[in-house]
Design a protein around this motif. Structure first.
Motif, mmCIF file in Angstrom:
data_model
loop_
_atom_site.group_PDB
_atom_site.id
_atom_site.type_symbol
_atom_site.label_atom_id
_atom_site.label_comp_id
_atom_site.label_asym_id
_atom_site.label_seq_id
_atom_site.Cartn_x
_atom_site.Cartn_y
_atom_site.Cartn_z
ATOM 1 N N PHE A 24 0.881 -1.204 0.048
ATOM 2 C CA PHE A 24 -0.069 -0.005 0.125
ATOM 3 C C PHE A 24 0.730 1.402 0.044
ATOM 4 N N SER A 25 1.935 1.255 0.683
ATOM 5 C CA SER A 25 2.668 2.559 0.734
ATOM 6 C C SER A 25 3.615 2.956 -0.397
ATOM 7 N N LEU A 26 4.221 1.743 -0.881
ATOM 8 C CA LEU A 26 5.171 2.003 -1.851
ATOM 9 C C LEU A 26 4.604 2.821 -3.293
ATOM 10 N N PRO A 27 3.659 2.352 -3.633
ATOM 11 C CA PRO A 27 3.155 2.859 -4.915
ATOM 12 C C PRO A 27 2.643 4.626 -4.454
ATOM 13 N N ARG A 28 2.019 4.587 -3.360
ATOM 14 C CA ARG A 28 1.645 5.846 -2.883
ATOM 15 C C ARG A 28 2.758 6.894 -2.734
ATOM 16 N N ASN A 29 3.858 6.536 -2.162
ATOM 17 C CA ASN A 29 4.869 7.288 -1.883
ATOM 18 C C ASN A 29 5.729 7.497 -3.142
ATOM 19 N N SER A 30 6.165 6.561 -4.237
ATOM 20 C CA SER A 30 6.567 6.877 -5.218
ATOM 21 C C SER A 30 5.788 7.998 -6.133
ATOM 22 N N LEU A 31 4.275 7.792 -6.198
ATOM 23 C CA LEU A 31 3.800 8.905 -6.857
ATOM 24 C C LEU A 31 3.803 10.076 -6.414
ATOM 25 N N ARG A 32 3.801 10.035 -5.014
ATOM 26 C CA ARG A 32 3.923 11.446 -4.536
ATOM 27 C C ARG A 32 5.591 12.399 -4.567
ATOM 28 N N PHE A 33 6.525 11.421 -4.608
ATOM 29 C CA PHE A 33 7.797 12.070 -4.644
ATOM 30 C C PHE A 33 8.139 12.406 -6.084
ATOM 31 N N THR A 35 5.662 13.023 -8.333
ATOM 32 C CA THR A 35 4.925 14.167 -8.754
ATOM 33 C C THR A 35 5.640 15.439 -8.288
ATOM 34 N N TYR A 36 6.136 15.555 -7.072
ATOM 35 C CA TYR A 36 6.802 16.848 -6.542
ATOM 36 C C TYR A 36 8.196 16.769 -7.312
ATOM 37 N N GLU A 37 8.915 16.150 -7.567
ATOM 38 C CA GLU A 37 9.908 16.257 -8.299
ATOM 39 C C GLU A 37 9.874 16.791 -9.887
ATOM 40 N N TRP A 38 8.680 16.138 -10.243
ATOM 41 C CA TRP A 38 8.234 16.681 -11.675
ATOM 42 C C TRP A 38 7.796 18.190 -11.563
ATOM 43 N N LEU A 39 6.894 18.457 -10.918
ATOM 44 C CA LEU A 39 6.655 19.881 -10.557
ATOM 45 C C LEU A 39 7.522 20.936 -10.217
ATOM 46 N N THR A 40 8.639 20.429 -9.235
ATOM 47 C CA THR A 40 9.538 21.520 -8.904
ATOM 48 C C THR A 40 10.569 21.547 -10.216
ATOM 49 N N LEU A 43 8.171 23.619 -13.009
ATOM 50 C CA LEU A 43 7.739 24.967 -12.857
ATOM 51 C C LEU A 43 8.947 25.918 -12.193
ATOM 52 N N CYS A 44 9.813 25.378 -11.431
ATOM 53 C CA CYS A 44 10.952 26.046 -10.956
ATOM 54 C C CYS A 44 11.977 26.088 -11.358
ATOM 55 N N ASN A 45 12.389 25.148 -12.390
ATOM 56 C CA ASN A 45 13.566 24.941 -12.899
ATOM 57 C C ASN A 45 14.621 24.444 -11.983
ATOM 58 N N GLY A 46 14.051 23.520 -10.976
ATOM 59 C CA GLY A 46 14.906 22.781 -10.304
ATOM 60 C C GLY A 46 15.311 23.377 -8.998
ATOM 61 N N ALA A 54 5.993 24.579 -1.092
ATOM 62 C CA ALA A 54 4.872 24.240 -0.196
ATOM 63 C C ALA A 54 3.564 23.927 -1.255
ATOM 64 N N VAL A 55 3.628 24.742 -2.469
ATOM 65 C CA VAL A 55 2.613 24.540 -3.475
ATOM 66 C C VAL A 55 2.901 23.330 -4.151
ATOM 67 N N CYS A 56 4.069 22.891 -4.550
ATOM 68 C CA CYS A 56 4.307 21.690 -5.104
ATOM 69 C C CYS A 56 4.159 20.503 -4.186
ATOM 70 N N GLY A 57 4.586 20.616 -3.073
ATOM 71 C CA GLY A 57 4.337 19.577 -2.099
ATOM 72 C C GLY A 57 2.739 19.177 -1.823
ATOM 73 N N ALA A 58 2.032 20.451 -1.720
ATOM 74 C CA ALA A 58 0.483 20.320 -1.582
ATOM 75 C C ALA A 58 -0.076 19.665 -2.734
ATOM 76 N N ALA A 59 0.529 19.892 -3.890
ATOM 77 C CA ALA A 59 -0.207 19.486 -5.092
ATOM 78 C C ALA A 59 0.415 17.861 -5.274
ATOM 79 N N ALA A 60 1.580 17.473 -4.982
ATOM 80 C CA ALA A 60 1.868 16.178 -4.916
ATOM 81 C C ALA A 60 1.153 15.242 -3.941
ATOM 82 N N GLY A 61 0.833 15.749 -2.927
ATOM 83 C CA GLY A 61 0.011 15.233 -1.991
ATOM 84 C C GLY A 61 -1.353 14.937 -2.230
#
Length: 85
Positions: A24-33, A35-40, A43-46, A54-61
């Motif tokens: 249950f936890s591996l797919p969820r955590n993989s998706l969250r991280f 998504t966060y890495e892709w967004l940052t 949107l922010c050039n790394g 905070a915005v990227c973390g909330a969106a990833a969550g």
């Protein structure tokens, strides 16, 4: 509880139930991280600032919970309900 588990099942008894938790936890955590890495990076050039983090973390969550969390929570609840019936 610890001494009873060690006495009755040995040291490996401490890992009883690890497989479902990982399932249950591996797919969820993989998706969250991911998504966060892709967004940052997108949107922010790394190099995001505090607000962007905070915005990227909330969106990833939100992505994690909407895509993986809710269906897995439903499966978990139904499994527990069926086990207690």
């Amino acid at each position: 509880v610890l001494s009873n588990t060690l006495r009755d099942k040995g040291p490996l008894g401490l890992y009883h139930g690890l497989s479902p938790w990982l399932l249950f936890s591996l797919p969820r955590n993989s998706l969250r991280f991911a998504t966060y890495e892709w967004l940052t990076s997108t949107l922010c050039n790394g190099s995001p600032g505090v607000t962007a983090q905070a915005v990227c973390g909330a969106a990833a969550g939100a992505m994690e919970w909407g895509v993986a969390g809710t269906p897995m929570q439903n499966v978990s609840i139904k499994t527990l309900h069926d086990a207690n019936s």
